[in-house]
Motif scaffolding. Sequence first.
Motif, PDB file in Angstrom:
ATOM      1  N   GLN A 164       0.480   9.088   1.477  1.00 27.63           N
ATOM      2  CA  GLN A 164      -0.585  10.350   1.607  1.00 27.63           C
ATOM      3  C   GLN A 164      -0.730  10.899   0.863  1.00 27.63           C
ATOM      4  O   GLN A 164      -1.005  11.531  -0.251  1.00 27.63           O
ATOM      5  N   THR A 165       0.747  11.705   0.738  1.00 26.40           N
ATOM      6  CA  THR A 165       1.725  13.078  -0.495  1.00 26.40           C
ATOM      7  C   THR A 165       1.282  12.237  -1.965  1.00 26.40           C
ATOM      8  O   THR A 165       0.508  12.827  -2.919  1.00 26.40           O
ATOM      9  N   SER A 169      -2.627  12.091  -3.662  1.00 30.32           N
ATOM     10  CA  SER A 169      -3.082  13.135  -3.413  1.00 30.32           C
ATOM     11  C   SER A 169      -2.749  13.353  -4.772  1.00 30.32           C
ATOM     12  O   SER A 169      -3.670  14.348  -5.811  1.00 30.32           O
ATOM     13  N   GLN A 212      -4.167  11.496  -7.216  1.00 30.74           N
ATOM     14  CA  GLN A 212      -5.983  11.074  -7.296  1.00 30.74           C
ATOM     15  C   GLN A 212      -6.884   9.828  -7.404  1.00 30.74           C
ATOM     16  O   GLN A 212      -7.492   9.829  -7.661  1.00 30.74           O
TER      17      GLN A 212
END
Length: 202
Positions: free
Chosen positions: A190-191, A194, A197
């Motif tokens: 997830q990091t 993010s 993007q």
Amino acid sequence: MDADKHFVRNTTIGTGQAVKSIRKDLELLGLLSESLSDASITTIAEMITSSGSTKVLATGAYVAPGAVLAHNVQGLGYNVSLSDGSTTSMINDVRLLQPGDCLLTFSIWKTSSSIVPLCELAKERGVRLIVIADQHSQLAELADQLVLVPSEGVGPMASVTCAVSVAQSIVGAIANVDTQHSAAMLEELQTMWSRTQAVISD
């Protein structure tokens, strides 16, 4: 049955074909839910998580469940990759597997001619073989772990719905082998999503 004969047998004239197809898949999933062994799926999950590498050999429509399995298990932090290219590239992928590694493939309706000898070669090299099949085929008989799935749809080709469902079941079982590891890997993923993007949340 050949594709053209399968098409003639299952083709109907009139409306409601889409609904009939969905109902048939629901029937197949019902049969799968009655026959699928939790113990077998757990064993497969443990085989994959304990191996250094797992290759998923898939051709044709069965690239779909193969991709579901490989992509999602990679997300959980395990070295699982899809091999769906030419026969020569599949040979290279199988050659890189070491004793104790895993090879997972499909034997449903029609099996590509290259898959059986590749699996035989892998077994000779000490690789553990997982097969998702719709019958006790030659490939199924080679398997260290076998999952049987119903596949007869109402359209011109075999249904992939149960194979995808089994792939998802294996992913879920792998996530539960080591829940702390899974949670950490998903948090890391997830990091990275993010920061790059790569995924945009609504």
